[in-house]
Design an enzyme around this catalytic site. Structure first.
Site, PDB file in Angstrom:
ATOM      1  N   THR A  57      10.919  -6.797 -11.836  1.00 35.99           N
ATOM      2  CA  THR A  57      10.263  -8.052 -12.215  1.00 35.99           C
ATOM      3  C   THR A  57       8.998  -8.242 -11.391  1.00 35.99           C
ATOM      4  OG1 THR A  57      12.433  -8.962 -12.682  1.00 35.99           O
ATOM      5  CG2 THR A  57      10.623 -10.543 -12.440  1.00 35.99           C
ATOM      6  N   CYS A  63       2.008   2.144  13.273  1.00 39.33           N
ATOM      7  CA  CYS A  63       3.102   3.047  12.918  1.00 39.33           C
ATOM      8  C   CYS A  63       3.452   3.969  14.072  1.00 39.33           C
ATOM      9  CB  CYS A  63       2.744   3.907  11.717  1.00 39.33           C
ATOM     10  SG  CYS A  63       1.967   3.002  10.398  1.00 39.33           S
ATOM     11  N   GLY A 101       0.811  -1.217   0.000  1.00 44.41           N
ATOM     12  CA  GLY A 101       0.000   0.000   0.000  1.00 44.41           C
ATOM     13  C   GLY A 101       0.842   1.264   0.000  1.00 44.41           C
ATOM     14  N   THR A 102       1.948   1.242   0.736  1.00 42.15           N
ATOM     15  CA  THR A 102       2.811   2.425   0.818  1.00 42.15           C
ATOM     16  C   THR A 102       3.328   2.800  -0.566  1.00 42.15           C
ATOM     17  OG1 THR A 102       3.443   1.903   3.080  1.00 42.15           O
ATOM     18  CG2 THR A 102       4.966   3.307   1.826  1.00 42.15           C
ATOM     19  N   HIS A 107      -1.973  -7.394   2.526  1.00 40.88           N
ATOM     20  CA  HIS A 107      -1.888  -7.967   3.881  1.00 40.88           C
ATOM     21  C   HIS A 107      -2.956  -7.449   4.838  1.00 40.88           C
ATOM     22  CE1 HIS A 107       0.169  -4.851   6.483  1.00 40.88           C
ATOM     23  NE2 HIS A 107       0.490  -4.353   5.299  1.00 40.88           N
ATOM     24  N   ASN A 134      -7.533   4.273   9.300  1.00 42.33           N
ATOM     25  CA  ASN A 134      -6.979   3.062   9.909  1.00 42.33           C
ATOM     26  C   ASN A 134      -6.927   3.110  11.423  1.00 42.33           C
ATOM     27  OD1 ASN A 134      -4.945   5.060   9.030  1.00 42.33           O
ATOM     28  ND2 ASN A 134      -3.530   3.748  10.140  1.00 42.33           N
ATOM     29  N   GLN A 184      -7.941   0.136   4.063  1.00 44.08           N
ATOM     30  CA  GLN A 184      -8.756  -0.398   5.167  1.00 44.08           C
ATOM     31  C   GLN A 184     -10.186  -0.740   4.759  1.00 44.08           C
ATOM     32  OE1 GLN A 184      -7.797  -1.259   8.208  1.00 44.08           O
ATOM     33  NE2 GLN A 184      -5.724  -0.414   8.190  1.00 44.08           N
ATOM     34  N   SER A 239      -3.916  -2.855  -0.396  1.00 41.30           N
ATOM     35  CA  SER A 239      -2.781  -3.612   0.134  1.00 41.30           C
ATOM     36  C   SER A 239      -3.249  -5.022   0.481  1.00 41.30           C
ATOM     37  CB  SER A 239      -2.242  -2.917   1.387  1.00 41.30           C
ATOM     38  OG  SER A 239      -1.294  -3.750   2.028  1.00 41.30           O
TER      39      SER A 239
HETATM   40  C1  PLP Z   1      -1.461  -0.344   6.252  1.00 39.19           C
HETATM   41  C2  PLP Z   1      -1.903   0.874   5.536  1.00 39.19           C
HETATM   42  C3  PLP Z   1      -1.157   1.408   4.465  1.00 39.19           C
HETATM   43  C4  PLP Z   1       0.193   0.839   4.070  1.00 39.19           C
HETATM   44  O1  PLP Z   1       0.086  -0.389   3.422  1.00 39.19           O
HETATM   45  P1  PLP Z   1       1.393  -1.367   3.416  1.00 39.19           P
HETATM   46  O2  PLP Z   1       0.989  -2.470   2.489  1.00 39.19           O
HETATM   47  O3  PLP Z   1       1.606  -1.830   4.816  1.00 39.19           O
HETATM   48  O4  PLP Z   1       2.519  -0.572   2.876  1.00 39.19           O
HETATM   49  C5  PLP Z   1      -1.647   2.500   3.816  1.00 39.19           C
HETATM   50  N1  PLP Z   1      -2.815   3.071   4.168  1.00 39.19           N
HETATM   51  C6  PLP Z   1      -3.556   2.595   5.169  1.00 39.19           C
HETATM   52  C7  PLP Z   1      -4.848   3.256   5.493  1.00 39.19           C
HETATM   53  C8  PLP Z   1      -3.137   1.488   5.899  1.00 39.19           C
HETATM   54  O5  PLP Z   1      -3.871   1.040   6.907  1.00 39.19           O
END
Ligand code: PLP
Length: 370
Positions: free
Chosen positions: A231, A312, A67-68, A196, A147, A175, A194
Site C-alpha cells: 500500500t 553506516c 534510498g536503500t 530524509h 556521501n 546526496q 531519499s
Molecule cells: C543515505 C544514503 C542512502 C540510503 O538512503 P536511505 O533512505 O537511508 O535508505 C543511499 N545512498 C546514499 C549516497 C546515501 O547517502
C-alpha cells in the site's frame, strides 16, 4: 547544539511535517480503494507524483521506503530484467553499501561485477570506464555525490563514454538531489532519491525511471505499476513532493566550505580529505594520529554534532571502504570526520564551529601530550 551531520540525515522541514500530518488525517484511505475516500487519496498521490515528474524530468516515479530500497530496485530490478542481454555490471568501489551489497548478491547469482577504482580525490578514471564497458554490460551504477567525502562523479562525461551503448545508467542521487541540478542531456535512466536527506521523512524515497526495463523486487498486490507492491503511503508521497519543491541549490555553502578550508589549512596536523571541487555541503577532514571517534566526541563536548566518515561505517570500527579506496596515508586513516551542512545551517553555526573546533583540538592535543 550545532548540527552538522546533514549527510547522515536532516531535520524535517516544518512545512514537510505539516503536509505529512494533513495528508495522514484527511487522506488516510487506501489509494487503491474504489470508494470516494480512496479516490481522493489517489488524486493526492497522483498529484504528488506528477509534481515530482516535472521537478525531476522523468516519465515514471516509483515511491519506495527510502534510498536503500530504490537502489535495490534499480540494480537488482535492472539486472534481472536484462539478464538475457548480458550479465555484466559496472559500478565503483566508493558507492554506498545499498549499491555495493546488492551487487555482491548479484555476483553470487552469476552476474559479473566490475568495480572501478578511484584516485586520491575519489574520482573515477573515464578511460577505465571505457575499457570496462563490454557488449554484455547491462548496467552502470555511479553515484552523483559521494556521501563520505563529497566527490562528484562527472555525469556528462560518463554519459558520453556510454555513448550509444545500451547499458542503463543508474545514479544514486541521494546526496545531490535538490542541491545539484542534473542537466537534461546527462539524465540517468534510473535515479535514486531519499526524502530524509533533503529535510523530508525517513523510510521514504523514490526511483525515477526513464527508458528502462525493471523486474520488481517486492511482489504482491501490484501497486506502483507492478514495480513495488505494498500500500503506497500517500502522506509520504505528498511530503516527499513538498521536500523536493522546497529544496534549492545553496550557493552560500560554497563560501562556507571555502572559509572552513582556509581555517583548517591553518592546522599542521589536519589533512582535508574532500577534494576542492567536491559538493559544497560535505567537508571531510582527518587529524594525524587521532581517531575520528575521539574528535567527534570532543566536538560533541563543545556542542557540535559531526560524524566519522559515514553513519553506516561509524558504528562498526573498521576504516570506511571509501577512505580505503582513496588511499589516504596511514597516519590519517583512522581520523576522518565529516562535516555536512543542510538547508537549516546558518553562518552563525559555521563561525561557532571554528571557535569550538579550536577548543576541541587543543583539548585532544593537550590530553595526548600528557
Ligand atoms: C543515505 C544514503 C542512502 C540510503 O538512503 P536511505 O533512505 O537511508 O535508505 C543511499 N545512498 C546514499 C549516497 C546515501 O547517502
Amino acid at each position: 547544539m550545532i548540527y552538522l551531520d546533514n549527510s547522515a540525515t536532516t531535520e524535517p522541514d516544518p512545512q514537510v511535517l505539516e503536509t505529512f500530518v494533513k495528508a495522514s488525517r484527511r487522506y488516510f484511505a487506501n489509494p487503491a480503494s474504489l470508494h470516494r475516500l480512496g479516490n481522493e487519496a489517489e488524486d493526492l498521490l497522483e498529484s504528488a507524483r506528477s509534481q515530482i515528474k516535472d521537478l525531476l524530468g522523468y516519465e515514471q516515479i516509483v515511491f519506495t521506503a527510502g534510498g536503500t530500497e530504490a537502489n535495490n530496485l534499480a540494480i537488482r530490478g535492472a539486472a534481472y530484467a536484462n539478464r538475457e542481454k548480458g550479465r555484466h555490471i559496472i559500478s565503483c568501489k566508493t558507492e554506498h553499501p545499498s549499491v555495493l551489497e546488492p551487487l555482491k548478491q548479484l555476483a553470487r547469482e552469476g552476474f559479473e561485477i566490475t568495480l572501478l577504482s578511484v584516485d586520491r580525490t575519489g574520482a573515477i578514471d573515464l578511460e577505465e570506464l571505457r575499457q570496462a564497458l563490454r557488449e554484455e554490460t547491462i548496467l552502470v551504477s555511479l553515484m552523483q555525490v559521494n556521501n563520505e567525502i563529497g566527490t562528484i562523479h562527472p555525469l556528462s562525461e560518463i554519459r558520453s563514454v556510454l555513448g550509444r551503448h545500451r547499458a542503463l545508467l543508474h545514479v544514486d542521487a541521494v546526496q545531490g538531489a535538490g542541491k545539484l541540478p542534473i542537466g537534461v542531456q546527462e539524465r540517468p535512466d534510473l535515479l535514486t532519491v531519499s526524502a530524509h536527506k533533503l529535510h523530508g521523512l525517513k523510510n521514504s524515497g523514490l526511483l525515477a525511471i526513464g527508458k528502462a526495463q525493471l523486474e520488481p523486487i517486492l511482489r504482491g498486490g501490484g501497486q506502483e505499476n507492478g514495480l513495488r507492491s505494498g500500500t503506497v503511503s500517500v502522506p509520504n508521497a505528498a511530503a516527499l513532493a513538498k521536500a523536493l519543491r522546497l529544496a534549492r541549490p545553496m550557493p552560500h555553502h560554497l563560501e562556507w566550505n571555502a572559509e572552513l578550508r582556509t581555517f583548517f589549512a591553518g592546522y599542521k596536523d589536519i589533512h582535508i580529505v574532500s577534494p576542492a571541487d567536491a559538493a559544497p555541503h560535505i567537508l571531510a577532514l582527518a587529524i594525524k594520529g587521532v581517531r575520528g571517534e575521539t574528535l567527534v566526541g570532543a566536538l560533541q563536548q563543545e556542542g557540535v554534532i559531526v560524524s566519522t566518515s559515514s553513519a553506516c561505517s561509524s558504528k562498526n570500527k573498521q576504516a570506511s571502504h571509501v577512505i580505503e579506496a582513496i588511499g589516504l596515508p596511514r597516519e590519517y586513516r583512522d581520523g576522518t570526520i565529516r562535516i555536512s551542512f543542510g538547508a537549516m545551517t546558518t553562518y552563525e553555526d559555521i563561525s561557532e564551529l571554528k571557535k569550538r573546533f579550536h577548543k576541541a583540538h587543543q583539548l585532544i592535543k593537550g590530553v595526548e601530550t600528557t
